[in-house]
Design a protein around this motif. Structure first.
Motif, PDB file in Angstrom:
ATOM      1  N   MET A 132       0.841  -1.200   0.000  1.00  2.40           N
ATOM      2  CA  MET A 132       0.000   0.000   0.000  1.00  2.40           C
ATOM      3  C   MET A 132       0.879   1.253   0.000  1.00  2.40           C
ATOM      4  N   ILE A 133       0.607   2.183  -0.921  1.00  2.00           N
ATOM      5  CA  ILE A 133       1.354   3.440  -1.010  1.00  2.00           C
ATOM      6  C   ILE A 133       0.668   4.479  -0.130  1.00  2.00           C
ATOM      7  N   ARG A 134       1.409   5.046   0.804  1.00  2.00           N
ATOM      8  CA  ARG A 134       0.868   6.013   1.760  1.00  2.00           C
ATOM      9  C   ARG A 134       1.125   7.433   1.245  1.00  2.00           C
ATOM     10  N   VAL A 135       0.055   8.223   1.145  1.00  2.00           N
ATOM     11  CA  VAL A 135       0.131   9.554   0.539  1.00  2.00           C
ATOM     12  C   VAL A 135      -0.335  10.610   1.528  1.00  2.00           C
ATOM     13  N   LEU A 136       0.385  11.736   1.555  1.00  2.00           N
ATOM     14  CA  LEU A 136      -0.038  12.917   2.294  1.00  2.00           C
ATOM     15  C   LEU A 136      -0.427  13.993   1.287  1.00  2.00           C
ATOM     16  N   LEU A 137      -1.635  14.561   1.431  1.00  2.00           N
ATOM     17  CA  LEU A 137      -2.101  15.649   0.571  1.00  2.00           C
ATOM     18  C   LEU A 137      -1.851  16.979   1.272  1.00  2.00           C
ATOM     19  N   VAL A 138      -1.223  17.912   0.562  1.00  2.00           N
ATOM     20  CA  VAL A 138      -0.937  19.224   1.146  1.00  2.00           C
ATOM     21  C   VAL A 138      -1.462  20.302   0.208  1.00  2.00           C
TER      22      VAL A 138
ATOM     23  N   GLY B  19      -4.437   0.322  -4.264  1.00  2.00           N
ATOM     24  CA  GLY B  19      -3.083   0.273  -3.743  1.00  2.00           C
ATOM     25  C   GLY B  19      -2.596   1.581  -3.155  1.00  2.00           C
ATOM     26  N   ILE B  20      -3.484   2.596  -3.071  1.00  2.00           N
ATOM     27  CA  ILE B  20      -3.092   3.914  -2.572  1.00  2.00           C
ATOM     28  C   ILE B  20      -3.974   4.296  -1.388  1.00  2.00           C
ATOM     29  N   GLU B  21      -3.337   4.746  -0.315  1.00  2.00           N
ATOM     30  CA  GLU B  21      -4.068   5.188   0.877  1.00  2.00           C
ATOM     31  C   GLU B  21      -3.643   6.624   1.225  1.00  2.00           C
ATOM     32  N   VAL B  22      -4.607   7.523   1.347  1.00  2.00           N
ATOM     33  CA  VAL B  22      -4.327   8.887   1.802  1.00  2.00           C
ATOM     34  C   VAL B  22      -4.329   8.861   3.332  1.00  2.00           C
ATOM     35  N   VAL B  23      -3.152   9.000   3.923  1.00  2.00           N
ATOM     36  CA  VAL B  23      -3.034   8.849   5.375  1.00  2.00           C
ATOM     37  C   VAL B  23      -3.372  10.127   6.124  1.00  2.00           C
ATOM     38  N   ALA B  24      -3.285  11.283   5.441  1.00  2.00           N
ATOM     39  CA  ALA B  24      -3.589  12.548   6.117  1.00  2.00           C
ATOM     40  C   ALA B  24      -3.693  13.656   5.081  1.00  2.00           C
ATOM     41  N   GLU B  25      -4.296  14.777   5.516  1.00  2.00           N
ATOM     42  CA  GLU B  25      -4.381  15.991   4.708  1.00  2.00           C
ATOM     43  C   GLU B  25      -3.844  17.156   5.526  1.00  2.00           C
ATOM     44  N   SER B  26      -3.083  18.018   4.877  1.00  2.00           N
ATOM     45  CA  SER B  26      -2.525  19.193   5.545  1.00  2.00           C
ATOM     46  C   SER B  26      -2.972  20.445   4.799  1.00  2.00           C
ATOM     47  N   GLY B  27      -3.356  21.483   5.566  1.00  2.00           N
ATOM     48  CA  GLY B  27      -3.850  22.705   4.953  1.00  2.00           C
ATOM     49  C   GLY B  27      -2.796  23.767   4.715  1.00  2.00           C
ATOM     50  N   ASN B  28      -1.588  23.567   5.248  1.00  2.00           N
ATOM     51  CA  ASN B  28      -0.491  24.505   5.003  1.00  2.00           C
ATOM     52  C   ASN B  28       0.830  23.796   5.258  1.00  2.00           C
ATOM     53  N   GLY B  29       1.917  24.492   4.966  1.00  2.00           N
ATOM     54  CA  GLY B  29       3.227  23.871   5.072  1.00  2.00           C
ATOM     55  C   GLY B  29       3.619  23.495   6.481  1.00  2.00           C
ATOM     56  N   ARG B  30       3.191  24.293   7.458  1.00  2.00           N
ATOM     57  CA  ARG B  30       3.534  23.979   8.848  1.00  2.00           C
ATOM     58  C   ARG B  30       2.890  22.655   9.274  1.00  2.00           C
ATOM     59  N   GLU B  31       1.620  22.494   8.918  1.00  2.00           N
ATOM     60  CA  GLU B  31       0.948  21.235   9.211  1.00  2.00           C
ATOM     61  C   GLU B  31       1.605  20.082   8.461  1.00  2.00           C
ATOM     62  N   ALA B  32       2.006  20.348   7.225  1.00  2.00           N
ATOM     63  CA  ALA B  32       2.607  19.290   6.407  1.00  2.00           C
ATOM     64  C   ALA B  32       3.876  18.740   7.039  1.00  2.00           C
ATOM     65  N   LEU B  33       4.730  19.622   7.529  1.00  2.00           N
ATOM     66  CA  LEU B  33       5.984  19.168   8.122  1.00  2.00           C
ATOM     67  C   LEU B  33       5.732  18.320   9.366  1.00  2.00           C
ATOM     68  N   ALA B  34       4.728  18.715  10.141  1.00  2.00           N
ATOM     69  CA  ALA B  34       4.377  17.910  11.318  1.00  2.00           C
ATOM     70  C   ALA B  34       3.801  16.560  10.896  1.00  2.00           C
TER      71      ALA B  34
END
Length: 239
Positions: free
Chosen positions: A1-7, A26-41
């Motif tokens: 399974m490919i784990r993806v983060l959407l930013v 085969g693709i799972e979106v593990v989280a969504e981030s609304g800005n770069g600060r959230e993305a890095l965390a």
């Protein structure tokens, strides 16, 4: 399974992209981030394989995210040095960092070029077909560059500075004459098979040379080699 983060700072964009990606089993979106600060965390928290990253965001933008990821990768390499795998597309096994695909509404601008310089594995327009989106995720998750070097070359030629400082060219001192030839051909967008034909080598030998160039220059993938070829003056816009 490919784990993806959407930013992306637009919730509707994230919802649409998630729906398209998760149609692939085969693709799972593990989280969504609304800005770069959230993305890095979230990158540290969820350890995704692939990050789909918008560049234009408030607070911390996509370029700042890429810079921080590069810093983290450098820190890990310093703490735990080890041999890097180098193949057709290069691999980031040593750092374990995610592959980044830039999502943009702009096909050719200086922000995209900067993102490639900072280590993005390619870019995808937000109006891409659903199949292209899923294929992009699978491609970069496999350790390959998303863009063909020829497409990347057109992006770079649009924005590249034609002046090359002497210290930039010295970056190539670690390469043999044959490896410089190979890098120049990668910079022109040639495949391993085409490089082999140009230099009278087998495709396997050409692939070996590309792997050595990737390792010596510390490039993440072939897209990175195209950037280096222009930055060092080995290939010039329109040349």
């Amino acid at each position: 399974m490919i784990r993806v983060l959407l930013v992306d700072d637009q919730p509707l964009v994230r919802t649409g992209v998630r729906a398209l990606l998760e149609r692939d089993g085969g693709i799972e979106v593990v989280a969504e981030s609304g800005n770069g600060r959230e993305a890095l965390a979230d990158i540290g928290r969820y350890r995704p394989d692939v990050v789909l990253l918008d560049l234009q965001m408030p607070a911390v933008d996509g370029l700042a995210v890429l810079r921080e990821l590069g810093r983290r990768q450098g820190d890990r390499s310093t703490r735990a040095p080890g041999p890097e795998r180098a193949g057709e597309a290069g691999a980031d096994a040593a750092s374990g960092g995610p592959r980044v695909v830039v999502l943009t509404t702009f096909g050719e601008d200086d922000n995209v070029f900067t993102a490639l310089r900072l280590g993005a594995s390619g870019f995808l327009l937000k109006d891409a077909e659903p199949g292209e989106l899923r294929s992009a995720v699978r491609t970069v998750a496999a350790g390959e560059a998303l863009l063909s070097p020829a497409v990347t070359r057109r992006v770079i030629e649009r924005v590249a500075d034609t002046s090359v400082p002497p210290e930039a060219a010295r970056r190539l001192d670690v390469l043999t004459a044959r490896e410089r030839d190979v890098l120049a051909l990668v910079g022109r967008g040639l495949s391993n098979q085409e490089i082999g034909a140009e230099l009278h080598l087998s495709p396997a030998t050409a692939r070996t040379h590309v792997g050595r160039v990737l390792s010596k220059l510390g490039a993440r993938d072939r897209v990175g080699l195209v950037v280096i070829a222009y930055e060092t003056g080995l290939v010039s816009p329109g040349g």
